[in-house]
Design a protein around this motif. Sequence first.
Motif, PDB file in Angstrom:
ATOM      1  N   GLY A 154       0.917  -1.150   0.055  1.00 18.29           N
ATOM      2  CA  GLY A 154       0.024  -0.048   0.037  1.00 18.29           C
ATOM      3  C   GLY A 154       0.821   1.342   0.156  1.00 18.29           C
ATOM      4  O   GLY A 154       0.514   2.177  -0.638  1.00 18.29           O
ATOM      5  N   ILE A 155       1.911   1.173   0.606  1.00 16.75           N
ATOM      6  CA  ILE A 155       2.927   2.303   0.815  1.00 16.75           C
ATOM      7  C   ILE A 155       3.460   2.658  -0.367  1.00 16.75           C
ATOM      8  O   ILE A 155       3.568   3.823  -0.919  1.00 16.75           O
ATOM      9  N   GLU A 156       3.947   1.824  -1.232  1.00 10.89           N
ATOM     10  CA  GLU A 156       4.667   1.763  -2.375  1.00 10.89           C
ATOM     11  C   GLU A 156       3.501   2.316  -3.279  1.00 10.89           C
ATOM     12  O   GLU A 156       4.112   3.241  -4.269  1.00 10.89           O
ATOM     13  N   GLY A 157       2.462   1.603  -3.495  1.00 10.85           N
ATOM     14  CA  GLY A 157       1.219   1.987  -4.444  1.00 10.85           C
ATOM     15  C   GLY A 157       0.901   3.583  -4.074  1.00 10.85           C
ATOM     16  O   GLY A 157       0.894   4.539  -4.918  1.00 10.85           O
ATOM     17  N   LEU A 158       0.920   4.030  -2.777  1.00 11.97           N
ATOM     18  CA  LEU A 158       0.524   5.555  -2.564  1.00 11.97           C
ATOM     19  C   LEU A 158       1.757   6.502  -3.258  1.00 11.97           C
ATOM     20  O   LEU A 158       1.434   7.504  -3.533  1.00 11.97           O
ATOM     21  N   LEU A 159       2.844   5.738  -2.986  1.00 11.51           N
ATOM     22  CA  LEU A 159       3.869   6.981  -3.145  1.00 11.51           C
ATOM     23  C   LEU A 159       4.029   6.821  -4.800  1.00 11.51           C
ATOM     24  O   LEU A 159       4.311   8.081  -5.393  1.00 11.51           O
ATOM     25  N   LEU A 188      -6.102   9.870   5.078  1.00 14.42           N
ATOM     26  CA  LEU A 188      -6.389   9.343   3.763  1.00 14.42           C
ATOM     27  C   LEU A 188      -7.790   8.709   3.856  1.00 14.42           C
ATOM     28  O   LEU A 188      -8.525   8.681   4.975  1.00 14.42           O
ATOM     29  N   SER A 189      -8.226   8.561   2.531  1.00  6.96           N
ATOM     30  CA  SER A 189      -9.593   7.638   2.663  1.00  6.96           C
ATOM     31  C   SER A 189      -9.362   6.547   1.835  1.00  6.96           C
ATOM     32  O   SER A 189      -8.651   6.499   0.871  1.00  6.96           O
ATOM     33  N   ALA A 190     -10.147   5.491   2.353  1.00 10.29           N
ATOM     34  CA  ALA A 190      -9.953   4.224   1.516  1.00 10.29           C
ATOM     35  C   ALA A 190     -10.722   3.999   0.388  1.00 10.29           C
ATOM     36  O   ALA A 190     -11.933   3.666   0.182  1.00 10.29           O
ATOM     37  N   HIS A 191      -9.941   4.697  -0.844  1.00  9.73           N
ATOM     38  CA  HIS A 191     -10.800   4.616  -2.068  1.00  9.73           C
ATOM     39  C   HIS A 191     -10.208   3.909  -3.195  1.00  9.73           C
ATOM     40  O   HIS A 191     -10.598   3.788  -4.237  1.00  9.73           O
ATOM     41  N   ASP A 192      -8.791   3.602  -3.124  1.00  9.09           N
ATOM     42  CA  ASP A 192      -8.046   2.784  -4.068  1.00  9.09           C
ATOM     43  C   ASP A 192      -7.181   1.600  -3.627  1.00  9.09           C
ATOM     44  O   ASP A 192      -7.428   1.483  -2.381  1.00  9.09           O
ATOM     45  N   PHE A 193      -6.573   1.079  -4.555  1.00 13.07           N
ATOM     46  CA  PHE A 193      -6.127  -0.398  -4.063  1.00 13.07           C
ATOM     47  C   PHE A 193      -4.951   0.003  -2.990  1.00 13.07           C
ATOM     48  O   PHE A 193      -4.864  -0.586  -2.042  1.00 13.07           O
ATOM     49  N   SER A 194      -4.291   0.842  -3.154  1.00  7.97           N
ATOM     50  CA  SER A 194      -2.994   1.331  -2.133  1.00  7.97           C
ATOM     51  C   SER A 194      -3.778   1.723  -0.834  1.00  7.97           C
ATOM     52  O   SER A 194      -3.050   1.026   0.354  1.00  7.97           O
ATOM     53  N   THR A 195      -4.562   2.558  -0.825  1.00  9.08           N
ATOM     54  CA  THR A 195      -5.031   2.933   0.602  1.00  9.08           C
ATOM     55  C   THR A 195      -5.676   1.801   1.020  1.00  9.08           C
ATOM     56  O   THR A 195      -5.843   1.666   2.310  1.00  9.08           O
ATOM     57  N   TRP A 196      -6.435   1.028   0.367  1.00  2.00           N
ATOM     58  CA  TRP A 196      -7.121  -0.329   1.092  1.00  2.00           C
ATOM     59  C   TRP A 196      -6.042  -1.024   1.737  1.00  2.00           C
ATOM     60  O   TRP A 196      -6.285  -1.739   2.796  1.00  2.00           O
ATOM     61  N   MET A 197      -4.938  -1.456   0.874  1.00  3.39           N
ATOM     62  CA  MET A 197      -3.829  -2.067   1.384  1.00  3.39           C
ATOM     63  C   MET A 197      -3.222  -1.719   2.689  1.00  3.39           C
ATOM     64  O   MET A 197      -2.971  -2.275   3.755  1.00  3.39           O
ATOM     65  N   ILE A 198      -3.251  -0.044   2.778  1.00  4.65           N
ATOM     66  CA  ILE A 198      -2.618   0.454   3.895  1.00  4.65           C
ATOM     67  C   ILE A 198      -3.662  -0.018   5.200  1.00  4.65           C
ATOM     68  O   ILE A 198      -3.129  -0.332   6.202  1.00  4.65           O
ATOM     69  N   LEU A 199      -4.771   0.294   4.806  1.00  4.40           N
ATOM     70  CA  LEU A 199      -5.951   0.086   5.950  1.00  4.40           C
ATOM     71  C   LEU A 199      -5.841  -1.336   6.344  1.00  4.40           C
ATOM     72  O   LEU A 199      -6.042  -1.702   7.446  1.00  4.40           O
TER      73      LEU A 199
END
Lengths: 82, 562
Positions: B162-167, B178-189
């Motif tokens: 998730g962190i890599e994706g967000l970067l 953040l809000s859980a709206h895409d793959f990366s933020t969901w992974m972090i959550l």
Amino acid sequence: MTQPDDHWLIRPTTIRWLWIIGYSVLAITVLLQLVIPVKGYFGIDGWFGFGALFGFLSCVLMVFGAKFIGKLLKRPDDYYDV
Amino acid sequence: MFEMFPPALALIGGALLTALISSRQLRAVVVIVAPLICLYLIWQVPDGVVVRSAFLGYPLELVEGGPVRRLFATIFAIMSATGAVFAFNHARRTELVAAQLYAAGAVGVSFAGDLLTLFVFWEIMALFSTVVVWCGGTESARAAGVRYAIMHLLGGVILKVGIEGLLVTTGSLDIRPLSAHDFSTWMILIGILINAAAPPLSSWLSDAYPTASPTGSVFLSAFTTKTAILALILLFPGESILVGVGLFMVFYGIFYALLENDIRRILAFSIVNQVGFMVVAVGIGTEMAINGASAHAFAHIIYKALLFMSAGVVVMRTGKHLCTDVGGLFRTMPVTMWCGVVGALAISSFPLTSGFTTKTLISQAAVGEGLTTVYFLLAAASAGVFLHAGIKFPWFVFFQKDSGLRPKDAPWNMRIAMLFFAFLCILIGVYPQLLYPLLPYAMDYHPYKPGKVLFYLQLLLFSGLAFFLLLPWMKRTLTISLDVDWLWRRGLPLLVKYVARIGKPPVSAMRNRLQHGAGLLTASARHTMGHTGPLGRSWEIGTTALWIVLLLMVYVFAYYLF
């Protein structure tokens, strides 16, 4: 060291007194609502004795709910060892 | 290089010294003083980013101050110091070192200004908490530790993805809502929720914590789930799915604790239950709710550690860990009993204890948002907490039947640690105004309104009545309760065995056919290539030349045609 059956806390008279005191305290907490108004945030929770009834019934539901779940999920405690 | 000294380094230094010093007395001083130095440093951290660095071109914010960060770091340091007082005389050196590094990870996460720093400290926590579990020293501790490590490393990988994706998508590693709206933020959550023991992966907690040593489980109870709550507060405040997740955790904890027989596992389930309250609060997300989550985490670490200390003393002194094996210990362990009772009252949010002044903030936040169902479910859950932890724990351990055991009460250092935490439970309950100013948002809240106190007294005392009336239905049994971890502890091996069984006939048939085919092939090869076969025997030069000419002609002809 006291003998097992000799401790004052587990004598039948003590236990009977504990029940009496316990029931009195319960009655007092309900009756106190005549003097102290409980603010109901959603209407129903301000009713007389609502907290008492709600707490008691929740617990009954949870105990029997747990009993039911236990029927499905309980296993002997060496389940994973054998 | 640093504008100030990162607080986590005090604990890391303490751990190194603990590992090197051979004198027991000196080591005891180190494990207690290092967290106190850390606490001092925590209160020197001003708001905003104060320590920066860089790694592979990424800007790192190693220390970022803020009210909520300081609050969590404070309780982590207090916990670490008090836990050290409790443990120094009994825990193995490895456990003391690991516990300090584990706490250092928690303090590091608290002040992490960017996700990469957070991740590094997150993994430090995973590693050294696993070592703490292993210090339980038994075969079940070893196995549970392996499962625990796998779960947390998996959670770490998900978080990292998730962190890599967000970067990649935003170009920033900053810690911000953040809000859980895409793959990366969901992974972090999801990565964070695994550490919060959220469903469906809650079982690692109740699996591992009770297998640790009597001192180790005290440390374990404090850090992992509460850093997850802090991460949720910083990254996902007001994420509405958390309300549902938290409510599930609240009731999961109650039901499993009601079914449980292992003393410390009851407490482990009630961690999930209490963290559920905090997750609900983060999901509500208002200022009052975030204050509630923070305050409740602070109070929770104290009373939960106190309960684990009390249970730890019982396990240590009796060598028993099941409710069915103990009982009647109030006779010879009054200090342990009273401290356990104070912890039990605090977790039940009884008036005049810390739980009351912090948990009612969360209920009040639900009222503020008009969340009727959530409010009533939380009220029912409060009754359930009193049932499964508030009465069940002290009753079955210290009263119930007379087990005939007459163990000694806690050693002096354990008494000091327990009495200190019991004192804090009551202090925060009586003087909540000591804690409230430390919360992230200013608020005007008075927990002790007569009507509110009366409502909670009715709720809790009638839960107590229900407990004693329903005792025949709550008899402890020599059982465990299945959880999702059945899937990999039993399900996966069963699947492998099953596949092997139904796979055997076709696989062996295929092997027979292959062997048969291979046999035919070798036989025919032997026939044609053998020294008497048409291709194997020696030919005369003339015959060979004739064949070569013939083949060349075919080749030239084919080349010319195509």
